[in-house]
Motif scaffolding. Structure first.
Motif, PDB file in Angstrom:
ATOM      1  N   LEU A 246       1.099  -1.172   0.135  1.00 25.24           N
ATOM      2  CA  LEU A 246       0.320  -0.027  -0.192  1.00 25.24           C
ATOM      3  C   LEU A 246       0.891   1.255  -0.267  1.00 25.24           C
ATOM      4  O   LEU A 246       0.712   2.452  -0.343  1.00 25.24           O
ATOM      5  CB  LEU A 246      -1.205  -0.057   1.198  1.00 25.24           C
ATOM      6  CG  LEU A 246      -2.038  -1.352   1.196  1.00 25.24           C
ATOM      7  CD1 LEU A 246      -2.747  -0.951   1.977  1.00 25.24           C
ATOM      8  CD2 LEU A 246      -2.525  -1.711   0.518  1.00 25.24           C
ATOM      9  N   SER A 247       2.138   0.286   0.565  1.00 27.04           N
ATOM     10  CA  SER A 247       2.764   2.801   0.797  1.00 27.04           C
ATOM     11  C   SER A 247       3.520   2.929  -0.828  1.00 27.04           C
ATOM     12  O   SER A 247       3.678   3.542  -0.465  1.00 27.04           O
ATOM     13  CB  SER A 247       3.447   2.495   2.447  1.00 27.04           C
ATOM     14  OG  SER A 247       4.476   1.315   1.315  1.00 27.04           O
ATOM     15  N   ARG A 248       3.663   1.689  -1.505  1.00 29.58           N
ATOM     16  CA  ARG A 248       4.474   1.669  -2.486  1.00 29.58           C
ATOM     17  C   ARG A 248       3.025   3.021  -3.185  1.00 29.58           C
ATOM     18  O   ARG A 248       4.068   2.952  -4.757  1.00 29.58           O
ATOM     19  CB  ARG A 248       5.244   0.730  -3.551  1.00 29.58           C
ATOM     20  CG  ARG A 248       5.986   0.269  -2.312  1.00 29.58           C
ATOM     21  CD  ARG A 248       6.324  -1.333  -2.880  1.00 29.58           C
ATOM     22  NE  ARG A 248       7.260  -2.167  -2.563  1.00 29.58           N
ATOM     23  CZ  ARG A 248       8.048  -2.497  -2.192  1.00 29.58           C
ATOM     24  NH1 ARG A 248       7.518  -2.892  -3.747  1.00 29.58           N
ATOM     25  NH2 ARG A 248       9.104  -3.556  -1.805  1.00 29.58           N
ATOM     26  N   TYR A 249       2.277   3.263  -3.875  1.00 29.02           N
ATOM     27  CA  TYR A 249       1.157   3.650  -4.135  1.00 29.02           C
ATOM     28  C   TYR A 249       0.892   5.148  -3.468  1.00 29.02           C
ATOM     29  O   TYR A 249       0.330   4.549  -3.156  1.00 29.02           O
ATOM     30  CB  TYR A 249       0.771   2.449  -4.525  1.00 29.02           C
ATOM     31  CG  TYR A 249       0.438   1.120  -5.031  1.00 29.02           C
ATOM     32  CD1 TYR A 249       1.080   0.811  -7.099  1.00 29.02           C
ATOM     33  CD2 TYR A 249       1.455   0.296  -4.926  1.00 29.02           C
ATOM     34  CE1 TYR A 249       1.137  -0.096  -7.048  1.00 29.02           C
ATOM     35  CE2 TYR A 249       1.964  -1.108  -5.341  1.00 29.02           C
ATOM     36  CZ  TYR A 249       2.221  -1.465  -6.508  1.00 29.02           C
ATOM     37  OH  TYR A 249       2.620  -1.951  -7.378  1.00 29.02           O
ATOM     38  N   TYR A 254     -10.755   2.715  -7.661  1.00 27.55           N
ATOM     39  CA  TYR A 254     -10.750   1.890  -6.739  1.00 27.55           C
ATOM     40  C   TYR A 254     -10.156   0.387  -7.914  1.00 27.55           C
ATOM     41  O   TYR A 254      -9.467  -0.695  -7.191  1.00 27.55           O
ATOM     42  CB  TYR A 254     -12.227   1.264  -6.474  1.00 27.55           C
ATOM     43  CG  TYR A 254     -12.765   0.597  -5.903  1.00 27.55           C
ATOM     44  CD1 TYR A 254     -12.271  -0.166  -4.515  1.00 27.55           C
ATOM     45  CD2 TYR A 254     -13.479  -0.555  -6.754  1.00 27.55           C
ATOM     46  CE1 TYR A 254     -12.746  -1.086  -4.206  1.00 27.55           C
ATOM     47  CE2 TYR A 254     -14.024  -1.596  -6.600  1.00 27.55           C
ATOM     48  CZ  TYR A 254     -13.055  -2.238  -5.006  1.00 27.55           C
ATOM     49  OH  TYR A 254     -13.786  -3.567  -4.084  1.00 27.55           O
ATOM     50  N   GLU A 255     -10.792   1.017  -9.260  1.00 26.15           N
ATOM     51  CA  GLU A 255      -9.764  -0.480  -9.789  1.00 26.15           C
ATOM     52  C   GLU A 255      -8.781  -0.472  -9.383  1.00 26.15           C
ATOM     53  O   GLU A 255      -7.809  -1.936  -9.763  1.00 26.15           O
ATOM     54  CB  GLU A 255     -10.731  -0.339 -11.122  1.00 26.15           C
ATOM     55  CG  GLU A 255     -11.408  -0.603 -11.103  1.00 26.15           C
ATOM     56  CD  GLU A 255     -12.715   0.500 -10.644  1.00 26.15           C
ATOM     57  OE1 GLU A 255     -11.956   1.536 -10.122  1.00 26.15           O
ATOM     58  OE2 GLU A 255     -14.171   0.579 -11.153  1.00 26.15           O
ATOM     59  N   GLU A 256      -7.799   0.146  -9.275  1.00 28.10           N
ATOM     60  CA  GLU A 256      -6.141  -0.394  -9.117  1.00 28.10           C
ATOM     61  C   GLU A 256      -6.342  -0.537  -8.354  1.00 28.10           C
ATOM     62  O   GLU A 256      -5.344  -1.504  -8.215  1.00 28.10           O
ATOM     63  CB  GLU A 256      -5.806   1.262  -9.276  1.00 28.10           C
ATOM     64  CG  GLU A 256      -4.190   1.399  -8.944  1.00 28.10           C
ATOM     65  CD  GLU A 256      -4.084   3.242  -8.814  1.00 28.10           C
ATOM     66  OE1 GLU A 256      -2.926   2.360  -8.340  1.00 28.10           O
ATOM     67  OE2 GLU A 256      -4.694   4.118  -9.042  1.00 28.10           O
ATOM     68  N   VAL A 257      -6.606   0.227  -6.755  1.00 30.30           N
ATOM     69  CA  VAL A 257      -6.824  -0.750  -5.361  1.00 30.30           C
ATOM     70  C   VAL A 257      -7.233  -2.420  -5.433  1.00 30.30           C
ATOM     71  O   VAL A 257      -6.191  -3.062  -5.361  1.00 30.30           O
ATOM     72  CB  VAL A 257      -7.777  -0.474  -4.663  1.00 30.30           C
ATOM     73  CG1 VAL A 257      -7.770  -0.878  -3.295  1.00 30.30           C
ATOM     74  CG2 VAL A 257      -7.287   1.395  -4.562  1.00 30.30           C
ATOM     75  N   TYR A 258      -8.010  -2.695  -6.226  1.00 28.28           N
ATOM     76  CA  TYR A 258      -8.545  -3.956  -6.097  1.00 28.28           C
ATOM     77  C   TYR A 258      -7.609  -4.568  -7.092  1.00 28.28           C
ATOM     78  O   TYR A 258      -6.952  -6.078  -6.611  1.00 28.28           O
ATOM     79  CB  TYR A 258     -10.060  -4.020  -6.966  1.00 28.28           C
ATOM     80  CG  TYR A 258      -9.928  -6.000  -6.520  1.00 28.28           C
ATOM     81  CD1 TYR A 258     -11.378  -5.632  -5.762  1.00 28.28           C
ATOM     82  CD2 TYR A 258      -9.889  -6.390  -7.855  1.00 28.28           C
ATOM     83  CE1 TYR A 258     -11.626  -7.689  -5.373  1.00 28.28           C
ATOM     84  CE2 TYR A 258     -10.328  -7.945  -7.230  1.00 28.28           C
ATOM     85  CZ  TYR A 258     -11.223  -8.220  -6.106  1.00 28.28           C
ATOM     86  OH  TYR A 258     -12.050  -8.974  -6.049  1.00 28.28           O
ATOM     87  N   GLN A 259      -6.809  -4.651  -7.958  1.00 28.32           N
ATOM     88  CA  GLN A 259      -6.152  -5.278  -8.985  1.00 28.32           C
ATOM     89  C   GLN A 259      -4.676  -5.207  -8.391  1.00 28.32           C
ATOM     90  O   GLN A 259      -4.188  -6.222  -7.551  1.00 28.32           O
ATOM     91  CB  GLN A 259      -4.816  -4.630 -10.383  1.00 28.32           C
ATOM     92  CG  GLN A 259      -4.443  -5.301 -10.983  1.00 28.32           C
ATOM     93  CD  GLN A 259      -4.010  -4.539 -12.222  1.00 28.32           C
ATOM     94  OE1 GLN A 259      -4.871  -3.429 -12.613  1.00 28.32           O
ATOM     95  NE2 GLN A 259      -3.519  -4.669 -12.801  1.00 28.32           N
ATOM     96  N   VAL A 260      -4.301  -4.074  -7.772  1.00 27.22           N
ATOM     97  CA  VAL A 260      -2.543  -4.229  -6.913  1.00 27.22           C
ATOM     98  C   VAL A 260      -2.906  -4.823  -5.600  1.00 27.22           C
ATOM     99  O   VAL A 260      -2.090  -5.803  -4.855  1.00 27.22           O
ATOM    100  CB  VAL A 260      -2.175  -2.024  -6.395  1.00 27.22           C
ATOM    101  CG1 VAL A 260      -0.988  -2.972  -5.237  1.00 27.22           C
ATOM    102  CG2 VAL A 260      -2.247  -2.333  -7.548  1.00 27.22           C
ATOM    103  N   VAL A 261      -4.262  -4.760  -4.668  1.00 23.38           N
ATOM    104  CA  VAL A 261      -4.343  -5.530  -3.962  1.00 23.38           C
ATOM    105  C   VAL A 261      -4.270  -7.123  -3.962  1.00 23.38           C
ATOM    106  O   VAL A 261      -4.086  -8.476  -2.995  1.00 23.38           O
ATOM    107  CB  VAL A 261      -5.097  -5.213  -2.820  1.00 23.38           C
ATOM    108  CG1 VAL A 261      -5.021  -6.278  -1.239  1.00 23.38           C
ATOM    109  CG2 VAL A 261      -4.847  -3.687  -2.372  1.00 23.38           C
TER     110      VAL A 261
END
Length: 301
Positions: A246-249, A254-261
């Motif tokens: 999380l700290s790297r982004y 929200y779509e970006e959050v879902y993909q990254v996590v």
């Protein structure tokens, strides 16, 4: 001392300090007078300056209780007296008069809170014995709102069994995620299901989550307040999630959050080495341990 003995010697024999002796000798200790408060005047003042006796006010109160105002407590009766009879009166006096008339409404019974089964010390010897859960939140800069990640971790093999990502997180979300975790570990129909441990967050004390656990016959235990060390494994994972993901982004959608996590969860379970399970990835350790027991350090929680 009146017979000429030294004061120092006498006080030492009877066990009184000299400071105490001289204080009581030189200063008179007066008993405190307890005030009974001013006497009740027996009347109240109307807005036009007229004095209204307490007896008259009591009659008005009885009329209000006998009429449509029966459902009123002393606070609303105070407002009624102010509006209807233009009295300058406070709720404390109305409470006193109602008490004298014995017309106070019974206090509402305090509802019992959700029963809490406190977490107890355990020794974990295998997978699917104890799962810990908690919620981590982050921020979507581009949409100016928060997101939530709820995870279930097996404290023995360190796997994140299932998780929920959303812009909200309710007790129902927590329960649905738990059901998916049970299906993944083939525990849904087992007689001995994993114990679920959580903190006292609103999701975990909600009726949706509590009743769901009861329906599935799952033991849900909650740690005492201010004891995150009793939920240490999920707390540790969320620290890893924060530092390595999380700290790297600076998330924009929200779509970006879902993909990254989601990608990080896959990496954590299948690739990232974990020192407590002989430097294996959690899923690797879980699969190997099913076929042949792998000795690791005893887990006490």
């Amino acid at each position: 001392m009146s017979k000429g003995y030294p004061k120092k010697t006498v006080l030492k024999i009877i066990g009184i300090k000299r400071s105490t002796y001289y204080y009581r000798k030189n200063y008179r200790v007066e008993e405190k007078q307890v005030s009974e408060g001013r006497p009740a005047p027996g009347y109240s003042i109307a807005k036009d300056g007229k004095k209204i006796s307490d007896e008259q006010i009591k009659e008005w109160l009885l009329e209000e209780v006998a009429g449509d105002g029966y459902a009123y407590g002393y606070r609303k009766l105070t407002k009624q007296l102010r509006r209807k009879h233009k009295l300058v009166i406070n709720k404390k006096k109305v409470y006193r008069l109602c008490k004298e008339l014995n017309i106070l409404r019974p206090q509402r019974q305090k509802r019992d809170s959700v029963p809490r089964r406190l977490a107890r010390n355990r020794v974990i010897t295998g997978s699917n014995q104890l799962w810990e859960t908690d919620i981590k939140y982050g921020y979507i800069e581009g949409e100016q709102r928060f997101f939530f990640v709820l995870s279930y971790i097996d404290v023995y093999d360190r796997s994140i069994i299932d998780y929920h990502i959303g812009t909200s997180c309710t007790g129902q979300n927590a329960f649905e995620t738990l059901k998916r975790a049970l299906w993944k570990r083939q525990q849904y129909d087992q007689k001995e299901k994993p114990v679920v441990r959580s903190d006292n967050g609103p999701q975990f004390i909600s009726h949706a989550f509590t009743q769901g656990c009861e329906k599935l016959e799952i033991e849900h235990e909650r740690i005492p307040p201010k004891t995150p060390n009793m939920n240490a494994h999920i707390e540790s994972f969320h620290r890893i999630l924060e530092d390595d993901c999380l700290s790297r982004y600076e998330f924009q959608t929200y779509e970006e959050v879902y993909q990254v996590v989601s990608e990080f969860m896959k990496f954590y379970n299948e690739v990232r080495m974990h020192g407590s399970i002989q430097d294996m990835a959690p899923m690797e350790f879980f699969e190997k341990n099913k076929h042949m027991a792998i000795k690791i350090k005893e887990i006490r929680v």
